[in-house]
Design a protein around this motif. Structure first.
Motif, PDB file in Angstrom:
ATOM      1  N   SER A 386       0.587  -1.248   0.159  1.00 25.07           N
ATOM      2  CA  SER A 386       0.004   0.185   0.096  1.00 25.07           C
ATOM      3  C   SER A 386       0.898   1.260  -0.027  1.00 25.07           C
ATOM      4  N   GLU A 387       0.154   2.434  -0.476  1.00 18.87           N
ATOM      5  CA  GLU A 387       1.049   3.631  -0.243  1.00 18.87           C
ATOM      6  C   GLU A 387       1.339   4.120   1.185  1.00 18.87           C
ATOM      7  N   ASN A 388       0.222   3.634   2.014  1.00 22.56           N
ATOM      8  CA  ASN A 388       0.851   4.143   3.135  1.00 22.56           C
ATOM      9  C   ASN A 388       2.082   3.354   3.944  1.00 22.56           C
ATOM     10  N   THR A 389       1.986   1.945   3.576  1.00 19.67           N
ATOM     11  CA  THR A 389       3.361   1.248   3.965  1.00 19.67           C
ATOM     12  C   THR A 389       4.605   1.903   3.226  1.00 19.67           C
ATOM     13  N   VAL A 390       4.304   2.222   1.921  1.00 23.01           N
ATOM     14  CA  VAL A 390       5.628   3.147   1.386  1.00 23.01           C
ATOM     15  C   VAL A 390       5.904   4.433   2.240  1.00 23.01           C
ATOM     16  N   LYS A 391       4.887   4.798   2.756  1.00 22.06           N
ATOM     17  CA  LYS A 391       5.271   6.254   3.536  1.00 22.06           C
ATOM     18  C   LYS A 391       5.951   5.915   4.957  1.00 22.06           C
ATOM     19  N   TYR A 392       5.381   4.827   5.449  1.00 18.63           N
ATOM     20  CA  TYR A 392       5.703   4.376   6.614  1.00 18.63           C
ATOM     21  C   TYR A 392       7.399   4.074   6.342  1.00 18.63           C
ATOM     22  N   HIS A 393       7.834   3.307   5.282  1.00 20.02           N
ATOM     23  CA  HIS A 393       9.232   2.795   5.156  1.00 20.02           C
ATOM     24  C   HIS A 393       9.862   3.927   4.952  1.00 20.02           C
ATOM     25  N   LEU A 394       9.536   5.043   3.889  1.00 23.79           N
ATOM     26  CA  LEU A 394      10.272   6.281   3.844  1.00 23.79           C
ATOM     27  C   LEU A 394      10.651   6.876   5.082  1.00 23.79           C
ATOM     28  N   LYS A 395       9.403   7.125   6.074  1.00 20.33           N
ATOM     29  CA  LYS A 395       9.611   7.509   7.290  1.00 20.33           C
ATOM     30  C   LYS A 395      11.053   7.137   7.920  1.00 20.33           C
ATOM     31  N   ILE A 396      10.987   5.677   8.099  1.00 23.29           N
ATOM     32  CA  ILE A 396      12.059   4.861   8.779  1.00 23.29           C
ATOM     33  C   ILE A 396      13.318   5.361   7.978  1.00 23.29           C
ATOM     34  N   ILE A 397      13.263   5.278   6.641  1.00 17.14           N
ATOM     35  CA  ILE A 397      14.581   5.697   5.989  1.00 17.14           C
ATOM     36  C   ILE A 397      15.141   6.992   6.263  1.00 17.14           C
ATOM     37  N   TYR A 398      14.251   7.924   6.403  1.00 18.03           N
ATOM     38  CA  TYR A 398      14.765   9.233   6.572  1.00 18.03           C
ATOM     39  C   TYR A 398      15.333   9.216   7.986  1.00 18.03           C
ATOM     40  N   ASN A 399      14.785   8.625   8.929  1.00 15.50           N
ATOM     41  CA  ASN A 399      15.327   8.599  10.338  1.00 15.50           C
ATOM     42  C   ASN A 399      16.623   7.995  10.241  1.00 15.50           C
ATOM     43  N   VAL A 400      16.743   6.578   9.644  1.00 18.67           N
ATOM     44  CA  VAL A 400      17.831   6.094   9.801  1.00 18.67           C
ATOM     45  C   VAL A 400      19.075   6.870   9.168  1.00 18.67           C
ATOM     46  N   LEU A 401      18.867   7.420   7.898  1.00 18.49           N
ATOM     47  CA  LEU A 401      19.779   8.454   7.200  1.00 18.49           C
ATOM     48  C   LEU A 401      20.124   9.530   7.504  1.00 18.49           C
ATOM     49  N   GLY A 402      19.255  10.241   8.450  1.00 26.15           N
ATOM     50  CA  GLY A 402      19.320  11.352   9.129  1.00 26.15           C
ATOM     51  C   GLY A 402      19.198  12.434   7.947  1.00 26.15           C
ATOM     52  N   ILE A 403      18.234  12.166   6.982  1.00 28.00           N
ATOM     53  CA  ILE A 403      17.896  13.172   6.008  1.00 28.00           C
ATOM     54  C   ILE A 403      16.388  13.703   6.266  1.00 28.00           C
ATOM     55  N   GLU A 404      15.846  14.591   5.387  1.00 28.55           N
ATOM     56  CA  GLU A 404      14.646  15.016   5.674  1.00 28.55           C
ATOM     57  C   GLU A 404      13.717  14.823   4.643  1.00 28.55           C
ATOM     58  N   ASN A 405      13.689  14.463   3.592  1.00 32.24           N
ATOM     59  CA  ASN A 405      12.928  14.313   2.342  1.00 32.24           C
ATOM     60  C   ASN A 405      13.627  13.440   1.244  1.00 32.24           C
ATOM     61  N   ARG A 406      12.410  13.207   0.491  1.00 34.17           N
ATOM     62  CA  ARG A 406      12.970  12.385  -0.852  1.00 34.17           C
ATOM     63  C   ARG A 406      14.022  12.513  -1.816  1.00 34.17           C
ATOM     64  N   PHE A 407      13.947  14.129  -1.876  1.00 29.35           N
ATOM     65  CA  PHE A 407      14.984  14.787  -2.687  1.00 29.35           C
ATOM     66  C   PHE A 407      16.595  14.449  -2.377  1.00 29.35           C
ATOM     67  N   ASP A 408      16.598  14.284  -0.858  1.00 24.38           N
ATOM     68  CA  ASP A 408      18.113  14.042  -0.184  1.00 24.38           C
ATOM     69  C   ASP A 408      18.562  12.605  -0.783  1.00 24.38           C
ATOM     70  N   LEU A 409      17.414  11.851  -0.977  1.00 22.17           N
ATOM     71  CA  LEU A 409      17.803  10.470  -1.505  1.00 22.17           C
ATOM     72  C   LEU A 409      18.436  10.424  -3.029  1.00 22.17           C
ATOM     73  N   LYS A 410      17.774  11.317  -3.827  1.00 19.91           N
ATOM     74  CA  LYS A 410      18.063  11.396  -5.231  1.00 19.91           C
ATOM     75  C   LYS A 410      19.497  11.988  -5.188  1.00 19.91           C
TER      76      LYS A 410
END
Length: 410
Positions: A386-410
């Motif tokens: 689900s899209e909510n599951t994607v958002k949940y994973h992204l929230k964890i990824i941001y926390n782990v990597l110490g970044i703020e948004n998806r643009f930092d991943l790019k």
């Protein structure tokens, strides 16, 4: 002559005393793990995470702390960061804890406790494959070594696996067993089990069980002031009502969970703690430098006294000269080390190397799809989640990597 010798003796004993106290050879402290857990839990429940970390850092860096003291402090640090979903820092502190526990009287307990905590991390991240791997490694002996709350969370995991296998009656029996384990000793953690009963009710489409478990969970969450459990209870009930096509109640609980999450604000709290830990590290480094400078001053004073004394006692001149030589070498070594520390202090990695972080395969897949410019909905469709599951994973990824948004991943 006797007066000079007495002054020299007192100065020497003062220096030796300072060194022994700093190194913890004269005094030791013993941390009461139960008292410490209650104190840190109370601070965390009041959102005083900075006070909790400062308290734990004092124990970890106190000269007289034992390995066992530091073990319990690292465990509490891991649990504090776990509340804020900063699982990378949680794992680091768990590794420090098990290292401190090795070779002590609690070595078996330490290894068992870390086994459970690592399993809980993967379980919270919905990485059920890794959670199952750690679950299967836990033995009956490990269960005997840990406290009742850990056993109850273990039954939570066991019950969830039964739910996933479609063995609903066995799942309910296991979860109720978990309730019985902590009902008298640690009732503040009962909502964690009631959450799983709501999940079970979602699969069995049992409104009575879901509403009963929710009421129980909310009661204990409010009684002990643990907001993270309130958030979980509301989100789980939202999923339940969504499954039952009751969109009105689903929306209500989703909104309540969102409002509580906004107050809880885990990412901001976690970021503040990272800044606090860096500040504490800088202060500790300054104190160490001050200590080293004071030791050098003591050594210089001691050298002068020794030199004056050895002028009178010429037969000890060669010994004194050799001591001064070694002192000068030590001072030079410390100066070089300080210069090296100063050079390295400002260095930092500017590149984001994913291999350095403890990311699951699913999270790495999501990162790759984000880099390809896909939206959350497109990612969910491609990964069958689900899209909510994607958002949940992204929230964890941001926390782990110490970044703020998806643009930092790019």
């Amino acid at each position: 002559m006797n007066l000079f010798r007495e002054v020299f003796f007192r100065k020497g004993m003062l220096v030796l005393y300072c060194i022994l106290v700093y190194s913890g050879m004269l005094f030791s402290q013993t941390t009461d793990p139960i008292k410490l857990n209650k104190e840190i839990t109370a601070l965390n429940n009041a959102y005083k995470y900075d006070s909790a970390i400062i308290k734990l850092e004092e124990i970890i860096n106190h000269p007289s702390s034992t390995s066992i003291d530091r073990y319990y402090a690292y465990i509490e640090k891991a649990l504090t960061y776990k509340r804020l979903y900063n699982y990378a820092v949680v794992l680091n502190n768990l590794n420090y804890a098990v290292e401190e526990g090795r070779g002590t009287a609690i070595e078996d307990h330490a290894e068992a406790r870390v086994k459970f905590e690592k399993m809980f991390i993967h379980f919270d991240l919905l990485d059920f494959q890794q959670a199952r791997y750690h679950f299967d490694k836990i033995t009956e002996r490990d269960l005997e070594l840990v406290d009742p709350p850990i056993k109850a969370f273990y039954w939570n995991v066991a019950g969830t696996f039964k739910i996933r296998e479609g063995k609903y009656e066995e799942a309910e029996a296991i979860l109720r067993q978990g309730i019985a384990v902590i009902e008298n000793e640690n009732p503040e953690h009962l909502p964690a089990v009631y959450c799983k009963l709501v999940n079970l009710a979602e699969h069995t489409r049992n409104p009575e069980l879901a509403e009963w478990a929710f009421e129980k969970g909310i009661y204990y969450s409010k009684k002990y002031g643990i907001d993270i459990y309130k958030i979980r209870m509301h989100y789980d009930m939202s999923h339940f009502y969504l499954k039952m096509d009751d969109y009105k109640n689903a929306y209500f609980h989703e909104r309540m969970g969102s409002e509580l999450s906004g107050v809880y604000n885990a990412p901001v709290q976690s970021g503040n703690l990272n800044l606090l830990e860096r500040e504490l590290w800088n202060k500790r480094r300054d104190l160490e430098r001050t200590y080293e400078r004071n030791v050098q001053i003591f050594l210089v004073i001691l050298s002068v006294i020794l030199l004056a004394f050895l002028i009178v006692l010429f037969q000890f001149f060669k010994i004194n000269k050799q001591k001064r030589y070694f002192i000068e070498l030590e001072n030079e070594r410390m100066r070089q080390e300080l210069e090296e520390i100063s050079k390295n202090a400002g260095k930092s990695d500017s590149e984001l190397i994913l291999e350095k972080y403890n990311l699951s395969d699913r999270q790495l897949q999501i990162i790759e799809l984000v880099k390809q410019g896909k939206t959350n909905k497109e990612i969910g469709n491609e990964l069958f989640i689900s899209e909510n599951t994607v958002k949940y994973h992204l929230k964890i990824i941001y926390n782990v990597l110490g970044i703020e948004n998806r643009f930092d991943l790019k």
